[in-house]
Scaffold this active site. Structure first.
Site, PDB file in Angstrom:
ATOM      1  N   ARG A   1       0.834  -1.192   0.000  1.00  0.00           N
ATOM      2  CA  ARG A   1       0.000   0.000   0.000  1.00  0.00           C
ATOM      3  C   ARG A   1       0.874   1.248   0.000  1.00  0.00           C
ATOM      4  O   ARG A   1       1.705   1.413   0.902  1.00  0.00           O
ATOM      5  CB  ARG A   1      -0.929   0.002   1.211  1.00  0.00           C
ATOM      6  CG  ARG A   1      -1.887  -1.171   1.143  1.00  0.00           C
ATOM      7  CD  ARG A   1      -2.844  -1.204   2.299  1.00  0.00           C
ATOM      8  NE  ARG A   1      -3.730  -2.350   2.137  1.00  0.00           N
ATOM      9  CZ  ARG A   1      -4.922  -2.471   2.671  1.00  0.00           C
ATOM     10  NH1 ARG A   1      -5.384  -1.509   3.436  1.00  0.00           N
ATOM     11  NH2 ARG A   1      -5.654  -3.541   2.460  1.00  0.00           N
TER      12      ARG A   1
ATOM     13  N   GLU B   1       0.801   4.065   1.177  1.00  0.00           N
ATOM     14  CA  GLU B   1       0.182   4.933   2.181  1.00  0.00           C
ATOM     15  C   GLU B   1       0.770   6.329   2.097  1.00  0.00           C
ATOM     16  O   GLU B   1       1.972   6.507   1.925  1.00  0.00           O
ATOM     17  CB  GLU B   1       0.426   4.384   3.601  1.00  0.00           C
ATOM     18  CG  GLU B   1      -0.134   2.999   3.868  1.00  0.00           C
ATOM     19  CD  GLU B   1      -1.628   2.992   4.087  1.00  0.00           C
ATOM     20  OE1 GLU B   1      -2.243   4.071   4.047  1.00  0.00           O
ATOM     21  OE2 GLU B   1      -2.190   1.888   4.286  1.00  0.00           O
TER      22      GLU B   1
ATOM     23  N   ARG C   1       2.088   3.204  12.714  1.00  0.00           N
ATOM     24  CA  ARG C   1       1.291   1.975  12.564  1.00  0.00           C
ATOM     25  C   ARG C   1       0.930   1.648  11.126  1.00  0.00           C
ATOM     26  O   ARG C   1       0.049   0.826  10.859  1.00  0.00           O
ATOM     27  CB  ARG C   1       0.040   2.045  13.436  1.00  0.00           C
ATOM     28  CG  ARG C   1      -0.866   3.171  13.066  1.00  0.00           C
ATOM     29  CD  ARG C   1      -1.832   3.475  14.179  1.00  0.00           C
ATOM     30  NE  ARG C   1      -2.426   4.753  13.906  1.00  0.00           N
ATOM     31  CZ  ARG C   1      -3.543   4.907  13.209  1.00  0.00           C
ATOM     32  NH1 ARG C   1      -4.208   3.877  12.792  1.00  0.00           N
ATOM     33  NH2 ARG C   1      -3.999   6.103  12.948  1.00  0.00           N
ATOM     34  N   HIS C   2       1.566   2.302  10.172  1.00  0.00           N
ATOM     35  CA  HIS C   2       1.377   1.957   8.763  1.00  0.00           C
ATOM     36  C   HIS C   2       2.694   1.503   8.146  1.00  0.00           C
ATOM     37  O   HIS C   2       3.735   2.107   8.386  1.00  0.00           O
ATOM     38  CB  HIS C   2       0.862   3.159   7.972  1.00  0.00           C
ATOM     39  CG  HIS C   2      -0.563   3.489   8.248  1.00  0.00           C
ATOM     40  ND1 HIS C   2      -0.934   4.342   9.254  1.00  0.00           N
ATOM     41  CD2 HIS C   2      -1.708   3.063   7.662  1.00  0.00           C
ATOM     42  CE1 HIS C   2      -2.258   4.430   9.277  1.00  0.00           C
ATOM     43  NE2 HIS C   2      -2.748   3.667   8.330  1.00  0.00           N
TER      44      HIS C   2
ATOM     45  N   GLU D   1      -7.214   0.024  14.918  1.00  0.00           N
ATOM     46  CA  GLU D   1      -7.946  -0.991  14.149  1.00  0.00           C
ATOM     47  C   GLU D   1      -7.023  -2.151  13.788  1.00  0.00           C
ATOM     48  O   GLU D   1      -5.903  -1.947  13.347  1.00  0.00           O
ATOM     49  CB  GLU D   1      -8.466  -0.330  12.860  1.00  0.00           C
ATOM     50  CG  GLU D   1      -9.112  -1.301  11.900  1.00  0.00           C
ATOM     51  CD  GLU D   1      -9.147  -0.755  10.469  1.00  0.00           C
ATOM     52  OE1 GLU D   1      -9.528   0.416  10.281  1.00  0.00           O
ATOM     53  OE2 GLU D   1      -8.792  -1.505   9.553  1.00  0.00           O
TER      54      GLU D   1
ATOM     55  N   SER E   1     -10.565  -5.553   9.235  1.00  0.00           N
ATOM     56  CA  SER E   1     -11.800  -5.182   8.536  1.00  0.00           C
ATOM     57  C   SER E   1     -12.387  -6.448   7.939  1.00  0.00           C
ATOM     58  O   SER E   1     -11.637  -7.334   7.520  1.00  0.00           O
ATOM     59  CB  SER E   1     -11.542  -4.226   7.377  1.00  0.00           C
ATOM     60  OG  SER E   1     -11.139  -2.989   7.847  1.00  0.00           O
TER      61      SER E   1
ATOM     62  N   ARG F   1       0.222  -5.387  13.061  1.00  0.00           N
ATOM     63  CA  ARG F   1      -0.568  -4.673  14.084  1.00  0.00           C
ATOM     64  C   ARG F   1      -0.975  -5.613  15.211  1.00  0.00           C
ATOM     65  O   ARG F   1      -1.053  -5.214  16.377  1.00  0.00           O
ATOM     66  CB  ARG F   1      -1.805  -4.031  13.463  1.00  0.00           C
ATOM     67  CG  ARG F   1      -1.462  -2.833  12.616  1.00  0.00           C
ATOM     68  CD  ARG F   1      -2.695  -2.031  12.282  1.00  0.00           C
ATOM     69  NE  ARG F   1      -2.372  -0.938  11.380  1.00  0.00           N
ATOM     70  CZ  ARG F   1      -3.258  -0.071  10.920  1.00  0.00           C
ATOM     71  NH1 ARG F   1      -4.527  -0.181  11.274  1.00  0.00           N
ATOM     72  NH2 ARG F   1      -2.892   0.891  10.111  1.00  0.00           N
TER      73      ARG F   1
HETATM   74  P1  ATP Z   1      -8.212   1.218   6.555  1.00  0.00           P
HETATM   75  O1  ATP Z   1      -7.889  -0.097   7.147  1.00  0.00           O
HETATM   76  O2  ATP Z   1      -9.663   1.595   6.609  1.00  0.00           O
HETATM   77  O3  ATP Z   1      -7.540   1.479   5.236  1.00  0.00           O
HETATM   78  P2  ATP Z   1      -6.188   2.221   8.155  1.00  0.00           P
HETATM   79  O4  ATP Z   1      -6.138   1.264   9.265  1.00  0.00           O
HETATM   80  O5  ATP Z   1      -5.125   2.179   7.120  1.00  0.00           O
HETATM   81  O6  ATP Z   1      -7.598   2.249   7.524  1.00  0.00           O
HETATM   82  P3  ATP Z   1      -6.220   4.226  10.150  1.00  0.00           P
HETATM   83  O7  ATP Z   1      -5.059   3.651  10.843  1.00  0.00           O
HETATM   84  O8  ATP Z   1      -7.577   4.090  10.776  1.00  0.00           O
HETATM   85  O9  ATP Z   1      -6.258   3.696   8.686  1.00  0.00           O
HETATM   86  O10 ATP Z   1      -5.948   5.738   9.819  1.00  0.00           O
HETATM   87  C1  ATP Z   1      -6.935   6.530   9.187  1.00  0.00           C
HETATM   88  C2  ATP Z   1      -6.279   7.580   8.319  1.00  0.00           C
HETATM   89  O11 ATP Z   1      -5.516   8.482   9.083  1.00  0.00           O
HETATM   90  C3  ATP Z   1      -5.374   6.990   7.285  1.00  0.00           C
HETATM   91  O12 ATP Z   1      -5.655   7.596   6.040  1.00  0.00           O
HETATM   92  C4  ATP Z   1      -3.987   7.331   7.771  1.00  0.00           C
HETATM   93  O13 ATP Z   1      -3.109   7.503   6.671  1.00  0.00           O
HETATM   94  C5  ATP Z   1      -4.224   8.606   8.537  1.00  0.00           C
HETATM   95  N1  ATP Z   1      -3.287   8.726   9.635  1.00  0.00           N
HETATM   96  C6  ATP Z   1      -3.086   7.862  10.632  1.00  0.00           C
HETATM   97  N2  ATP Z   1      -2.169   8.286  11.492  1.00  0.00           N
HETATM   98  C7  ATP Z   1      -1.747   9.464  11.030  1.00  0.00           C
HETATM   99  C8  ATP Z   1      -0.775  10.403  11.465  1.00  0.00           C
HETATM  100  N3  ATP Z   1      -0.043  10.200  12.575  1.00  0.00           N
HETATM  101  N4  ATP Z   1      -0.604  11.515  10.742  1.00  0.00           N
HETATM  102  C9  ATP Z   1      -1.321  11.722   9.654  1.00  0.00           C
HETATM  103  N5  ATP Z   1      -2.251  10.884   9.192  1.00  0.00           N
HETATM  104  C10 ATP Z   1      -2.464   9.768   9.842  1.00  0.00           C
HETATM  105  P1  AMO Z   2      -8.178  -3.250   5.376  1.00  0.00           P
HETATM  106  O1  AMO Z   2      -7.772  -2.318   4.292  1.00  0.00           O
HETATM  107  O2  AMO Z   2      -8.884  -2.667   6.548  1.00  0.00           O
HETATM  108  O3  AMO Z   2      -9.133  -4.388   4.790  1.00  0.00           O
HETATM  109  O4  AMO Z   2      -6.915  -4.039   5.872  1.00  0.00           O
HETATM  110  C1  AMO Z   2      -7.051  -5.037   6.855  1.00  0.00           C
HETATM  111  C2  AMO Z   2      -6.077  -4.824   7.982  1.00  0.00           C
HETATM  112  O5  AMO Z   2      -4.745  -4.843   7.488  1.00  0.00           O
HETATM  113  C3  AMO Z   2      -3.941  -3.977   8.266  1.00  0.00           C
HETATM  114  N1  AMO Z   2      -3.336  -2.975   7.399  1.00  0.00           N
HETATM  115  C4  AMO Z   2      -2.108  -2.465   7.562  1.00  0.00           C
HETATM  116  N2  AMO Z   2      -1.157  -2.698   8.469  1.00  0.00           N
HETATM  117  C5  AMO Z   2      -0.017  -2.008   8.368  1.00  0.00           C
HETATM  118  N3  AMO Z   2       0.225  -1.105   7.408  1.00  0.00           N
HETATM  119  C6  AMO Z   2      -0.682  -0.840   6.461  1.00  0.00           C
HETATM  120  N4  AMO Z   2      -0.424   0.057   5.515  1.00  0.00           N
HETATM  121  C7  AMO Z   2      -1.930  -1.523   6.522  1.00  0.00           C
HETATM  122  N5  AMO Z   2      -3.045  -1.499   5.784  1.00  0.00           N
HETATM  123  C8  AMO Z   2      -3.877  -2.383   6.323  1.00  0.00           C
HETATM  124  C9  AMO Z   2      -4.841  -3.340   9.309  1.00  0.00           C
HETATM  125  C10 AMO Z   2      -6.198  -3.472   8.687  1.00  0.00           C
HETATM  126  O6  AMO Z   2      -7.198  -3.504   9.656  1.00  0.00           O
HETATM  127  N6  AMO Z   2      -9.934  -6.498   1.962  1.00  0.00           N
HETATM  128  C11 AMO Z   2     -10.126  -5.985   3.299  1.00  0.00           C
HETATM  129  C12 AMO Z   2     -10.294  -7.097   4.308  1.00  0.00           C
HETATM  130  C13 AMO Z   2     -11.561  -7.902   4.159  1.00  0.00           C
HETATM  131  O7  AMO Z   2     -12.638  -7.304   4.063  1.00  0.00           O
HETATM  132  O8  AMO Z   2     -11.465  -9.145   4.196  1.00  0.00           O
HETATM  133  C14 AMO Z   2      -8.944  -5.124   3.661  1.00  0.00           C
HETATM  134  O9  AMO Z   2      -7.885  -5.153   3.059  1.00  0.00           O
HETATM  135  O10 AMO Z   2      -4.722  -4.109  10.498  1.00  0.00           O
END
Ligand code: ATP
Ligand code: AMO
Length: 433
Positions: A211, A213, A219-220, A356, A359, A407
């Site tokens: 991804r 991001e 946490r990403h 989170e 999903s 995570r």
């Molecule tokens: P999803 O699983 O729905 O894609 P996610 O788990 O990747 O979501 P979250 O961790 O809930 O996303 O974060 C929500 C949004 O906030 C994301 O778009 C992320 O890039 C942004 N975000 C998270 N932490 C920060 C930060 N410290 N600064 C700026 N943006 C942030």
């Molecule tokens: P989602 O986009 O919420 O759902 O991703 C599922 C879980 O994967 C982890 N995750 C990440 N961890 C670290 N860095 C990242 N950039 C990152 N992106 C995602 C999170 C998140 O909750 N297709 C759906 C799942 C489904 O519906 O089965 C999906 O990808 O823990």
């Protein structure tokens, strides 16, 4: 090749071979100790300057820390040695000499910054704490696999080079595939769904997702490990049951099989979640977040949960929990809406108080609705024909989810940064090692 014969069961009088890294040299004058380390632990090797062969003693005293050595000697009982025994050497061979200046200190006496540690992971994972994290990660993956198998799921692996994205167009890494545009896969979503309509019916995958991001956060990751599940004839509540069981199984396995590693990490209050994870609806979730007063602006129906909102709710709930019944408009096209209310989706998230983790949801398995969903999300259904057409050949109702492996480890061990849970993290600044 592996000539090592020393084990913790070795008895005084045994002649053994030890090979490993020089952890430390303790020179007390007439006597010196080489502490030799390998994956099984550390052992003391005694050097008596006046009583042993000069060359042998010199080799032992001269060797730089972190060099690889092979030592042949006799096991002797020694109550003052940390393990109760020591080795009296008859031969010391330096197999691979280390430089005297190292970028970080594996004995852990000198702290190193995370970037230095990540640049030198080999040395870093000689440290007990780092090693413990990856032993635990390995145990979590083992336990998760076993739990999936106990539910009768089949492990699959799906392509990571793909023609289309699914989790939102902005986070794709484009690559060139024999002159054509392709992408690194963001999620096995479509492939795992295709398999519930095959003879496999219930599947799981543990593999990388990619991804692009936008933000660098603790946490990403740009390459993460997704633990995916999908089952035919499941609705979202049954998928949540499996999600909860798999999460608990990971915790149980670590509590049972990683006591040394937890101790190394200084975690003396490791708790296996015992109770059923509370299931809050999205509506309840936003009400509870609003009631905490932590947000500047009140959340309204349709808002995604901001990070501070997740934190406030996490504090309030204090344990793992689900958020269910999200507004359909903020869940992806493949999530099914409730039959009696199309504004409500069967999508769910599973949360740790800090963030989170998961999903998931029940999927739209009706061809016409699925195609309509693509259009609503601004995607061209024709590009996904390889996927949609299988929904014309008998696709059962199904549901599933994905948990982010790093995570899971990060929250389980209370790590501050997700990069601690991956050997060679990929982030905005880091493409090697
Ligand atoms: P999803 O699983 O729905 O894609 P996610 O788990 O990747 O979501 P979250 O961790 O809930 O996303 O974060 C929500 C949004 O906030 C994301 O778009 C992320 O890039 C942004 N975000 C998270 N932490 C920060 C930060 N410290 N600064 C700026 N943006 C942030
Ligand atoms: P989602 O986009 O919420 O759902 O991703 C599922 C879980 O994967 C982890 N995750 C990440 N961890 C670290 N860095 C990242 N950039 C990152 N992106 C995602 C999170 C998140 O909750 N297709 C759906 C799942 C489904 O519906 O089965 C999906 O990808 O823990």
């Amino acid at each position: 090749m592996d000539e090592r014969t020393y084990t913790a069961d070795a008895a005084p009088g045994d002649t053994v071979t030890v090979a490993g890294w020089v952890h430390e040299l303790r020179d007390l004058g007439g006597i010196a100790f080489l502490i030799v380390r390998d994956t099984s632990g550390k052992i003391q090797v005694k050097l008596e300057k006046d009583e042993m062969d000069d060359e042998l003693v010199e080799t032992g005293l001269d060797v730089a820390r972190e060099s690889v050595v092979k030592i042949v000697g006799d096991v002797k009982e020694e109550p003052r040695a940390p393990t109760g025994v020591e080795i009296v050497p008859t031969d010391i061979e330096v197999i691979a000499e280390a430089e005297t200046q190292l970028p970080l200190d594996p004995s852990g006496k000198v702290d190193a910054e995370l970037p230095t540690r990540l640049d030198n992971r080999t040395l870093d994972v000689r440290r007990d704490e780092s090693k413990a994290i990856f032993e635990i990660r390995s145990e979590v993956l083992r336990a998760v696999r076993e739990e999936f198998r106990s539910f009768g799921s089949t492990e699959i692996t799906t392509p990571k080079i793909v023609a289309t994205g699914t989790e939102g167009g902005t986070e794709l890494f484009p690559i060139t595939y024999f002159g054509e545009e392709a992408f690194m896969n963001q999620s096995p979503q479509l492939f795992k769904q295709l398999m519930v309509g095959s003879g496999l019916e219930r599947v799981f995958e543990i593999g990388p997702i990619f991804r692009a991001e936008e933000h660098n956060t603790p946490r990403h990751l740009n390459e993460a490990t997704s633990i995916d599940f999908e089952s035919a004839f499941f609705d979202h509540t049954e998928a949540m049951d499996v999600c909860e069981a798999v999460t608990k199984a990971a915790y149980e396995a670590v509590a049972e099989n990683c006591t040394d590693e937890l101790e190394t990490l200084g975690i003396d209050d490791f708790e296996v979640p015992e109770e059923a994870f509370p299931r809050l609806t999205y509506e309840e979730a936003i009400e509870r977040i609003n009631a905490t007063g932590e947000l500047d602006e009140q959340l309204v129906w349709g808002d995604d949960l901001p990070t501070e909102g997740e934190h406030a709710l996490g504090q309030d709930v204090g344990e793992h929990y689900f958020i269910t019944d999200w507004p359909s408009e903020i869940k992806p096209f493949y999530i099914k809406d409730h039959d009696d209310d199309e504004t409500l989706s069967t999508g769910f998230d599973m949360m740790h108080p800090r963030m989170e983790l998961v999903s998931g949801g029940q999927r739209e398995h009706r061809f016409d609705r699925l195609v309509e969903g693509f259009r609503k999300q601004g995607l061209n259904p024709d590009e996904f024909e390889y996927y949609t057409k299988m929904f014309k050949y008998g696709m059962p109702p199904h549901a599933g989810w994905a948990i982010g492996g790093e995570r899971l480890i990060m929250t389980m061990l209370g790590l501050d940064n997700i990069r601690e849970a991956v050997l060679f993290p990929r982030d905005r600044q880091r493409l090697s090692p």
